[in-house]
Design an enzyme around this catalytic site. Structure first.
Site, PDB file in Angstrom:
ATOM      1  CE  LYS A 196     -56.557 -28.520  30.861  1.00  0.00           C
ATOM      2  NZ  LYS A 196     -55.490 -29.249  30.188  1.00  0.00           N
ATOM      3  NE  ARG A 200     -42.502 -17.801  35.853  1.00  0.00           N
ATOM      4  CZ  ARG A 200     -42.769 -19.039  36.157  1.00  0.00           C
ATOM      5  NH1 ARG A 200     -43.681 -19.700  35.482  1.00  0.00           N
ATOM      6  NH2 ARG A 200     -42.140 -19.651  37.138  1.00  0.00           N
ATOM      7  NE  ARG A 209     -47.249 -18.516  37.721  1.00  0.00           N
ATOM      8  CZ  ARG A 209     -47.054 -19.448  36.798  1.00  0.00           C
ATOM      9  NH1 ARG A 209     -46.607 -20.638  37.153  1.00  0.00           N
ATOM     10  NH2 ARG A 209     -47.320 -19.207  35.532  1.00  0.00           N
ATOM     11  NE  ARG A 224     -51.234 -18.609  29.337  1.00  0.00           N
ATOM     12  CZ  ARG A 224     -50.923 -18.799  30.622  1.00  0.00           C
ATOM     13  NH1 ARG A 224     -50.489 -17.795  31.352  1.00  0.00           N
ATOM     14  NH2 ARG A 224     -51.048 -19.974  31.168  1.00  0.00           N
ATOM     15  NE  ARG A 277     -53.937 -26.532  23.913  1.00  0.00           N
ATOM     16  CZ  ARG A 277     -53.241 -27.033  24.916  1.00  0.00           C
ATOM     17  NH1 ARG A 277     -53.056 -28.312  25.027  1.00  0.00           N
ATOM     18  NH2 ARG A 277     -52.753 -26.254  25.840  1.00  0.00           N
TER      19      ARG A 277
HETATM   20  P1  AMP Z   1     -50.258 -27.494  28.065  1.00  0.00           P
HETATM   21  O1  AMP Z   1     -49.348 -27.931  29.174  1.00  0.00           O
HETATM   22  O2  AMP Z   1     -51.355 -28.466  27.758  1.00  0.00           O
HETATM   23  O3  AMP Z   1     -50.775 -26.086  28.241  1.00  0.00           O
HETATM   24  O4  AMP Z   1     -49.353 -27.463  26.737  1.00  0.00           O
HETATM   25  C1  AMP Z   1     -48.253 -26.623  26.622  1.00  0.00           C
HETATM   26  C2  AMP Z   1     -48.064 -26.191  25.185  1.00  0.00           C
HETATM   27  O5  AMP Z   1     -47.860 -27.330  24.349  1.00  0.00           O
HETATM   28  C3  AMP Z   1     -49.268 -25.486  24.568  1.00  0.00           C
HETATM   29  O6  AMP Z   1     -49.271 -24.112  24.866  1.00  0.00           O
HETATM   30  C4  AMP Z   1     -49.083 -25.761  23.092  1.00  0.00           C
HETATM   31  O7  AMP Z   1     -48.115 -24.905  22.527  1.00  0.00           O
HETATM   32  C5  AMP Z   1     -48.506 -27.158  23.095  1.00  0.00           C
HETATM   33  N1  AMP Z   1     -49.585 -28.172  22.972  1.00  0.00           N
HETATM   34  C6  AMP Z   1     -50.006 -29.059  23.928  1.00  0.00           C
HETATM   35  N2  AMP Z   1     -51.011 -29.828  23.459  1.00  0.00           N
HETATM   36  C7  AMP Z   1     -51.237 -29.425  22.193  1.00  0.00           C
HETATM   37  C8  AMP Z   1     -52.166 -29.804  21.188  1.00  0.00           C
HETATM   38  N3  AMP Z   1     -53.072 -30.780  21.394  1.00  0.00           N
HETATM   39  N4  AMP Z   1     -52.113 -29.160  20.002  1.00  0.00           N
HETATM   40  C9  AMP Z   1     -51.206 -28.201  19.745  1.00  0.00           C
HETATM   41  N5  AMP Z   1     -50.318 -27.777  20.653  1.00  0.00           N
HETATM   42  C10 AMP Z   1     -50.325 -28.369  21.872  1.00  0.00           C
END
Ligand code: AMP
Length: 228
Positions: free
Chosen positions: A20, A161, A128, A172, A94
């Site tokens: 992505k 990690r 990784r 995940r 999300r």
């Molecule tokens: P990402 O870089 O998009 O994986 O976001 C990192 C973290 O931010 C995620 O694992 C969530 O904990 C939080 N996060 C990002 N976007 C959202 C969303 N739309 N709704 C809820 N939590 C979010």
């Protein structure tokens, strides 16, 4: 002719490790799009230690989603500043309540779903390895260590990690599926879902590129052209 082109309100959806990030950065290079990533925005808040950043950290550290009302408020107020642009949203919405809240502001007209098989993603995410003392990062596919399992400089053992261990990656991915499937279904019902399937980002990208070309002019030629 003379008709103002429809503003693109696109969302890119894909599991962690689906490519992505790569697809988004290529899209932004080729098209006059504003890319808005909820994860990047939250990380910015955390770095600046804002109130939202401090709250967000408690959730992110536990691998949990930020509550819908907090993230929705944050994203909608950010979106107001870029309303006049073609948009590519990343990481938001999300959940279905987030998608519904977004729909009240504007109608999402394109959803780019990167559909990469589970096993491929698992392989990528578990590739990784790090050297904890220095933070050096290796990837078994793209930049493997010279000696398997050892840091190139110190020879010390490499570790994964917790986040990258197969059992955690599986968790995940499962939670991604659980939270995102309903969002994909929501957009499918609205008739705006475009799925791109494959195992290699370099093979998926040309299809996404072609698809976006049907919606927007490609501006990369202009940027890349050397001045005469
Ligand atoms: P990402 O870089 O998009 O994986 O976001 C990192 C973290 O931010 C995620 O694992 C969530 O904990 C939080 N996060 C990002 N976007 C959202 C969303 N739309 N709704 C809820 N939590 C979010």
């Amino acid at each position: 002719m003379g008709v103002r082109p429809l503003l693109l309100r696109a969302v890119i959806v894909g599991a962690p490790g689906s490519g992505k990030g790569t697809v988004s950065s290529r899209a932004v290079k080729h098209f006059a799009l504003k890319h808005l990533s909820s994860g990047d925005l939250l990380r910015e808040h955390m770095n600046k230690r804002t109130e939202i950043g401090i709250i967000a950290k408690t959730y992110i550290d536990q691998g949990r989603l930020i509550p819908d009302d907090i993230i929705t408020q944050l994203m909608l107020s950010e979106l107001k500043t870029v309303e006049q642009h073609h948009l590519l949203l990343d990481g938001f919405p999300r959940t279905v309540p987030q998608a519904e809240a977004l729909e009240k502001m504007f109608s999402v007209n394109t959803v780019i779903d990167l559909d990469v098989p589970f096993e491929t993603i698992q392989q990528r995410l578990t590739a990784r390895w790090i050297h904890p003392a220095s933070g050096r990062v290796y990837n078994l596919e793209f930049n493997p260590p010279k000696v398997p399992g050892s840091d190139d400089i110190t020879g010390e053992p490499l570790v994964q990690r917790d986040d990258d261990k197969p059992e955690t990656v599986m968790k995940r991915l499962k939670s991604y599926e659980a939270e995102t499937k309903p969002v994909l279904e929501y957009y499918k019902r609205k008739g705006v879902l475009e799925s791109f399937s494959g195992t290699e980002t370099n093979k998926i990208w040309p299809h996404v590129h072609h698809f976006l070309q049907t919606k927007l002019p490609d501006v990369s030629q202009k940027e890349d052209a050397t001045p005469s």
